[in-house]
Design an enzyme around this catalytic site. Structure first.
Site, PDB file in Angstrom:
ATOM      1  N   SER A  79     -50.082  -4.832 -57.819  1.00  0.00           N
ATOM      2  CA  SER A  79     -51.027  -4.963 -56.691  1.00  0.00           C
ATOM      3  C   SER A  79     -52.429  -5.224 -57.244  1.00  0.00           C
ATOM      4  CB  SER A  79     -51.049  -3.653 -55.887  1.00  0.00           C
ATOM      5  OG  SER A  79     -52.135  -3.650 -54.973  1.00  0.00           O
ATOM      6  N   TYR A  97     -51.647   5.716 -55.507  1.00  0.00           N
ATOM      7  CA  TYR A  97     -50.895   4.450 -55.476  1.00  0.00           C
ATOM      8  C   TYR A  97     -51.505   3.457 -56.472  1.00  0.00           C
ATOM      9  CZ  TYR A  97     -49.664  -0.184 -53.597  1.00  0.00           C
ATOM     10  OH  TYR A  97     -49.259  -1.490 -53.457  1.00  0.00           O
ATOM     11  N   LYS A 100     -49.882   1.466 -59.796  1.00  0.00           N
ATOM     12  CA  LYS A 100     -49.838   0.018 -59.976  1.00  0.00           C
ATOM     13  C   LYS A 100     -50.545  -0.409 -61.273  1.00  0.00           C
ATOM     14  CE  LYS A 100     -47.390  -1.041 -56.375  1.00  0.00           C
ATOM     15  NZ  LYS A 100     -46.076  -1.702 -56.497  1.00  0.00           N
TER      16      LYS A 100
HETATM   17  N1  NAP Z   1     -48.352  -5.293 -48.234  1.00  0.00           N
HETATM   18  C1  NAP Z   1     -49.397  -5.345 -49.046  1.00  0.00           C
HETATM   19  O1  NAP Z   1     -50.555  -5.523 -48.608  1.00  0.00           O
HETATM   20  C2  NAP Z   1     -49.196  -5.201 -50.531  1.00  0.00           C
HETATM   21  C3  NAP Z   1     -50.291  -5.445 -51.367  1.00  0.00           C
HETATM   22  C4  NAP Z   1     -50.135  -5.325 -52.739  1.00  0.00           C
HETATM   23  C5  NAP Z   1     -48.908  -4.979 -53.271  1.00  0.00           C
HETATM   24  N2  NAP Z   1     -47.848  -4.736 -52.437  1.00  0.00           N
HETATM   25  C6  NAP Z   1     -46.581  -4.368 -53.064  1.00  0.00           C
HETATM   26  O2  NAP Z   1     -45.548  -5.223 -52.589  1.00  0.00           O
HETATM   27  C7  NAP Z   1     -44.299  -4.533 -52.689  1.00  0.00           C
HETATM   28  C8  NAP Z   1     -43.549  -4.652 -51.375  1.00  0.00           C
HETATM   29  O3  NAP Z   1     -44.306  -4.029 -50.362  1.00  0.00           O
HETATM   30  P1  NAP Z   1     -44.248  -4.491 -48.830  1.00  0.00           P
HETATM   31  O4  NAP Z   1     -45.637  -4.632 -48.394  1.00  0.00           O
HETATM   32  O5  NAP Z   1     -43.300  -5.600 -48.647  1.00  0.00           O
HETATM   33  O6  NAP Z   1     -43.669  -3.142 -48.171  1.00  0.00           O
HETATM   34  P2  NAP Z   1     -42.606  -2.843 -47.038  1.00  0.00           P
HETATM   35  O7  NAP Z   1     -42.551  -3.939 -46.046  1.00  0.00           O
HETATM   36  O8  NAP Z   1     -42.896  -1.475 -46.568  1.00  0.00           O
HETATM   37  O9  NAP Z   1     -41.217  -2.839 -47.843  1.00  0.00           O
HETATM   38  C9  NAP Z   1     -40.960  -1.864 -48.812  1.00  0.00           C
HETATM   39  C10 NAP Z   1     -39.530  -2.024 -49.295  1.00  0.00           C
HETATM   40  O10 NAP Z   1     -39.264  -1.036 -50.303  1.00  0.00           O
HETATM   41  C11 NAP Z   1     -38.123  -0.267 -49.921  1.00  0.00           C
HETATM   42  N3  NAP Z   1     -38.314   1.096 -50.400  1.00  0.00           N
HETATM   43  C12 NAP Z   1     -39.281   1.989 -50.053  1.00  0.00           C
HETATM   44  N4  NAP Z   1     -39.120   3.151 -50.704  1.00  0.00           N
HETATM   45  C13 NAP Z   1     -38.011   2.981 -51.495  1.00  0.00           C
HETATM   46  C14 NAP Z   1     -37.323   3.822 -52.406  1.00  0.00           C
HETATM   47  N5  NAP Z   1     -37.699   5.075 -52.621  1.00  0.00           N
HETATM   48  N6  NAP Z   1     -36.233   3.308 -53.037  1.00  0.00           N
HETATM   49  C15 NAP Z   1     -35.813   2.047 -52.791  1.00  0.00           C
HETATM   50  N7  NAP Z   1     -36.421   1.221 -51.955  1.00  0.00           N
HETATM   51  C16 NAP Z   1     -37.505   1.685 -51.306  1.00  0.00           C
HETATM   52  C17 NAP Z   1     -38.036  -0.388 -48.393  1.00  0.00           C
HETATM   53  O11 NAP Z   1     -36.711  -0.281 -47.895  1.00  0.00           O
HETATM   54  P3  NAP Z   1     -35.981   1.110 -47.484  1.00  0.00           P
HETATM   55  O12 NAP Z   1     -36.860   1.783 -46.489  1.00  0.00           O
HETATM   56  O13 NAP Z   1     -34.664   0.649 -46.939  1.00  0.00           O
HETATM   57  O14 NAP Z   1     -35.794   1.878 -48.753  1.00  0.00           O
HETATM   58  C18 NAP Z   1     -38.509  -1.824 -48.201  1.00  0.00           C
HETATM   59  O15 NAP Z   1     -37.441  -2.715 -48.412  1.00  0.00           O
HETATM   60  C19 NAP Z   1     -44.629  -3.092 -53.090  1.00  0.00           C
HETATM   61  O16 NAP Z   1     -44.449  -2.966 -54.485  1.00  0.00           O
HETATM   62  C20 NAP Z   1     -46.105  -2.969 -52.750  1.00  0.00           C
HETATM   63  O17 NAP Z   1     -46.755  -2.011 -53.550  1.00  0.00           O
HETATM   64  C21 NAP Z   1     -47.959  -4.839 -51.084  1.00  0.00           C
END
Ligand code: NAP
Length: 252
Positions: free
Chosen positions: A145, A158, A162
């Protein structure tokens, strides 16, 4: 010709039931990879698996809690037994149970964040590397991130996880290069998913966040998928240990 083809590749994407992971899985499948999608909730995964299959792609779902090392280990042994190879790993699943200042954070919040965001991905790479090496080498992408470089307010723990992932990427890149395994990180900026919901729900917070993004908007999850496709395909064959920033200019 530069090749983005993933034909005959087996790819594991964690956290692929929604958001960025889902978008990555759909794209890698579109380019020919057989996608093994993992997260905790099998029903949500099955919906993504069906979507991939309806589009003519190949996919299988495996439930795995990234904070449980026994499940992480059996995820890889299961893939080895069933598919016999692994070429691509995308460490995408993450959690952020604590939205607030670090002074009020509990030990449990610290442990849970680092178990899912850092310890799980670390051991997933450790367990996957021998299988990827035996498959002739491959590519690992860690979804870190922008907060791993510049901490987000109320997202201190968090952000620390990262930052650890970014250094883990570089450390593994050096160690795994002789095994023909490349390891890179993607650093997304603000992306419209459930994960970033706290920032989207409050209009004032959202508007404030946009002020720091030169492109003046948040990203759709699909806008992260092309960057991952680049990093896992032959198009990036001389790239390892790199951080690809996709943040609308946030870190300029
Ligand atoms: N959205 C942003 O603005 C943003 C910015 C920077 C980085 N990121 C990074 O992008 C990545 C994806 O995030 P996203 O925004 O797409 O989030 P999201 O829509 O909330 O999706 C998170 C995913 O991770 C799974 N998950 C959560 N806890 C878990 C666990 N303990 N074990 C296995 N799976 C788990 C969830 O599925 P289940 O609930 O089925 O487990 C879901 O598939 C993350 O690494 C996040 O840090 C996001």
């Amino acid at each position: 010709m530069v090749s983005f083809s993933l034909k005959d590749k087996v790819a594991l994407i964690t956290g692929a039931s929604r958001g960025i992971g889902k978008a990555i899985a759909l794209t890698l499948a579109e380019y020919g990879a057989h996608c093994i999608i993992a997260s905790r909730k099998i029903d949500d995964l099955k919906a993504v698996e069906n979507k991939i299959k309806e589009a003519g792609g190949k996919a299988d779902s495996i439930a795995c809690h990234m904070g449980d090392l026994k499940q992480v280990e059996s995820l890889i042994s299961g893939i080895g037994n069933r598919f016999g190879k692994l070429n691509i790993l995308v460490n995408n699943a993450a959690t952020n149970p604590h939205f607030g200042g670090m002074l009020t954070a509990s030990e449990g919040m610290w442990d849970k964040t680092h178990a899912v965001n850092l310890k799980g991905p670390f051991f997933l790479i450790q367990k996957a590397a021998p299988l990827i090496e035996a498959s002739g080498g491959g590519s690992i992408v860690n979804i870190a991130s922008v907060n791993g470089v510049k901490p987000g307010l109320n997202r201190g723990i968090y952000s620390i996880s990262k930052a650890g992932m970014i250094l883990m990427t570089k450390a593994y890149a050096e160690e795994l290069a002789p095994k023909k395994i490349r390891v890179n990180a993607l650093l997304p900026g603000l992306t419209e998913t459930k994960f970033a919901g706290a920032l989207f729900q409050d209009e004032a917070i959202y508007k404030e966040a946009l002020k720091n993004i030169p492109l003046g908007r948040s990203a759709k999850p699909e806008e992260m998928a092309g960057a991952v496709l680049y990093l896992v395909s032959e198009a990036s064959s001389f790239t390892t240990g790199a951080c690809l920033i996709c943040d609308g200019g946030r870190l300029i």
